[in-house]
Design a protein around this motif. Structure first.
Motif, PDB file in Angstrom:
ATOM      1  N   THR A 176       1.074  -1.183   0.129  1.00  0.00           N
ATOM      2  CA  THR A 176       0.020   0.058  -0.041  1.00  0.00           C
ATOM      3  C   THR A 176       0.711   1.358  -0.026  1.00  0.00           C
ATOM      4  O   THR A 176       0.695   2.080  -0.704  1.00  0.00           O
ATOM      5  N   LYS A 177       1.983   1.139   0.840  1.00  0.00           N
ATOM      6  CA  LYS A 177       2.992   2.486   0.851  1.00  0.00           C
ATOM      7  C   LYS A 177       3.553   2.811  -0.258  1.00  0.00           C
ATOM      8  O   LYS A 177       3.503   3.999  -0.702  1.00  0.00           O
ATOM      9  N   GLN A 208     -10.313  -7.126   0.726  1.00  0.00           N
ATOM     10  CA  GLN A 208     -10.622  -5.787   1.067  1.00  0.00           C
ATOM     11  C   GLN A 208     -11.750  -5.155   0.346  1.00  0.00           C
ATOM     12  O   GLN A 208     -12.141  -4.126   0.488  1.00  0.00           O
ATOM     13  N   CYS A 264     -12.849  -5.356   7.940  1.00  0.00           N
ATOM     14  CA  CYS A 264     -11.950  -4.198   7.844  1.00  0.00           C
ATOM     15  C   CYS A 264     -10.639  -4.250   8.753  1.00  0.00           C
ATOM     16  O   CYS A 264      -9.424  -4.464   7.960  1.00  0.00           O
ATOM     17  N   ILE A 265     -10.478  -4.658   9.913  1.00  0.00           N
ATOM     18  CA  ILE A 265      -9.514  -4.964  10.607  1.00  0.00           C
ATOM     19  C   ILE A 265      -8.731  -6.084  10.181  1.00  0.00           C
ATOM     20  O   ILE A 265      -7.376  -5.961   9.936  1.00  0.00           O
ATOM     21  N   PRO A 286      -6.309  -0.273   4.010  1.00  0.00           N
ATOM     22  CA  PRO A 286      -5.513   1.000   4.227  1.00  0.00           C
ATOM     23  C   PRO A 286      -6.301   1.987   5.092  1.00  0.00           C
ATOM     24  O   PRO A 286      -7.776   2.170   5.275  1.00  0.00           O
ATOM     25  N   GLU A 287      -5.627   2.668   5.967  1.00  0.00           N
ATOM     26  CA  GLU A 287      -5.945   3.814   6.969  1.00  0.00           C
ATOM     27  C   GLU A 287      -6.676   4.895   6.364  1.00  0.00           C
ATOM     28  O   GLU A 287      -6.288   4.877   4.888  1.00  0.00           O
ATOM     29  N   LYS A 288      -7.420   5.620   6.854  1.00  0.00           N
ATOM     30  CA  LYS A 288      -8.056   6.690   6.284  1.00  0.00           C
ATOM     31  C   LYS A 288      -7.094   7.771   5.635  1.00  0.00           C
ATOM     32  O   LYS A 288      -7.412   8.107   4.626  1.00  0.00           O
ATOM     33  N   GLU A 289      -5.856   7.808   6.350  1.00  0.00           N
ATOM     34  CA  GLU A 289      -4.923   9.048   5.969  1.00  0.00           C
ATOM     35  C   GLU A 289      -4.250   8.192   4.291  1.00  0.00           C
ATOM     36  O   GLU A 289      -4.167   9.104   3.660  1.00  0.00           O
ATOM     37  N   GLU A 290      -4.103   6.817   4.337  1.00  0.00           N
ATOM     38  CA  GLU A 290      -3.637   6.553   3.109  1.00  0.00           C
ATOM     39  C   GLU A 290      -4.870   6.398   2.207  1.00  0.00           C
ATOM     40  O   GLU A 290      -4.475   6.825   0.947  1.00  0.00           O
ATOM     41  N   ARG A 350       1.742  -7.406  12.705  1.00  0.00           N
ATOM     42  CA  ARG A 350       0.645  -6.936  12.027  1.00  0.00           C
ATOM     43  C   ARG A 350      -0.504  -7.587  12.938  1.00  0.00           C
ATOM     44  O   ARG A 350      -1.555  -7.060  13.122  1.00  0.00           O
ATOM     45  N   ASN A 363      -6.240  -3.667  18.071  1.00  0.00           N
ATOM     46  CA  ASN A 363      -7.302  -2.771  17.286  1.00  0.00           C
ATOM     47  C   ASN A 363      -8.680  -3.417  17.409  1.00  0.00           C
ATOM     48  O   ASN A 363      -9.643  -2.477  17.011  1.00  0.00           O
TER      49      ASN A 363
END
Length: 306
Positions: free
Chosen positions: A17-18, A38, A44-45, A50-54, A209, A216
């Motif tokens: 993803t990064k 996905q 989700c978890i 991907p995180e919201k920021e991603e 992870r 989480n």
């Protein structure tokens, strides 16, 4: 200019993803996800969405766009993904494809093999057998009917096992006999970037992870989906193990250890799948983007000037 799909592949937890976001930002492109886990908004978890920021950092497609209640196949994804890529290519000659689901990546870049139409009752009977006798019964059937495919398929994935068995039974021929590996014509060229690392590093990333997922709230997420545990979408690592914990068949510690073990096995199969592509440009997990982009630029110039 020639249309290009830059495909980012590699084992789970390696950092796909990064890298996909870095590439998308560099070329002002959008991302098409080919991670089959996905797609589902209820998961989700446990699927490392991907995180919201991603998601804000680059526009993503096919992230939590379906429900676990929907009937959605790799063939459906192939059609929808190709339609999306076609639209995106009208605005930008580059689209980024990212995901660890090798079959789904290949469906976009190469196309699917053609299989005979199979009577629906065969799948229904296999699903009944799965419920009554478990996956080992199906594994043994596939091993007998198609040892070649059995040797490379994810034998813990009931959806894949049932799909292969229904073709074997319905056609009277091995599932593997229909796999031609013949590449279909695509209106774009593909550049594949693979991320790799030593096994110990990959396994360490996976273990960390899983621990983060538990912290989480993965157990709570799985509990909220327990009434749907019979669905194909939930017959996957991280969920099936915790269903056994919730059913008081396993302790939580053992379920977590099994998630880590099964994810490591999955990563090994991913590497085997992706290494079949001899044209992949492999980079180390701790790559420097400033060193990588000139390599991608060279490939782009080569592809676009063919």
């Amino acid at each position: 200019m020639e249309k290009i799909v830059i495909s980012v592949v590699g084992p789970t937890a390696i950092g796909k993803t990064k890298l996909a976001i870095q590439i998308a930002q560099h070329y002002n492109a959008e991302i098409v996800s080919a991670d089959s886990r996905q797609f589902f908004k209820e998961m989700c978890i446990g699927t490392a969405v991907p995180e919201k920021e991603e998601l804000k950092a680059a526009t993503h497609h096919f992230i939590q766009n379906k429900s676990i209640l929907d009937s959605y196949s790799v063939g459906d994804f192939e059609k929808e993904a190709l339609d999306t890529i076609h639209k995106l290519h009208k605005e930008n000659s580059i689209v980024v494809l990212v995901g660890g689901s090798g079959l789904y990546v290949d469906a976009v870049t190469k196309g699917l093999d053609k299989f005979p139409k199979i009577d629906q009752s065969i799948r229904e009977n296999l699903n009944i057998l799965l419920k009554s006798k478990g996956i080992k019964e199906l594994q043994e059937q596939l091993k007998e009917l198609d040892p070649q495919y059995y040797a490379k398929v994810d034998v813990e994935n009931p959806h894949r096992i049932i799909r292969a068995l229904e073709v074997c039974i319905g056609s009277g021929k091995p599932y593997s006999s229909f796999i031609t590996n013949k590449k279909n014509n695509r209106p774009f060229n593909t550049i594949t970037i693979g991320i790799t690392a030593d096994r110990e590093i990959i396994y360490d990333k996976i273990n960390k992870r899983v621990d983060i997922m538990i912290k989480n709230g993965l157990v709570e997420e799985v509990k909220s989906l327990e009434r749907y545990k019979h669905l194909n979408a939930l017959q996957t690592v991280g969920y099936k193990e915790l269903f056994l914990f919730l059913n008081e068949e396993w302790t939580l510690d053992f379920a977590i250890s099994e998630i880590k073990k099964n994810t490591r096995r999955f990563a090994k199969r991913q590497q085997t799948w992706f290494k079949k592509n001899k044209e992949t440009i492999w980079v180390k997990y701790d790559y420097n983007p400033e060193d990588l982009f000139p390599i991608i630029d060279y490939e782009l110039n080569t592809k676009q000037n063919v």
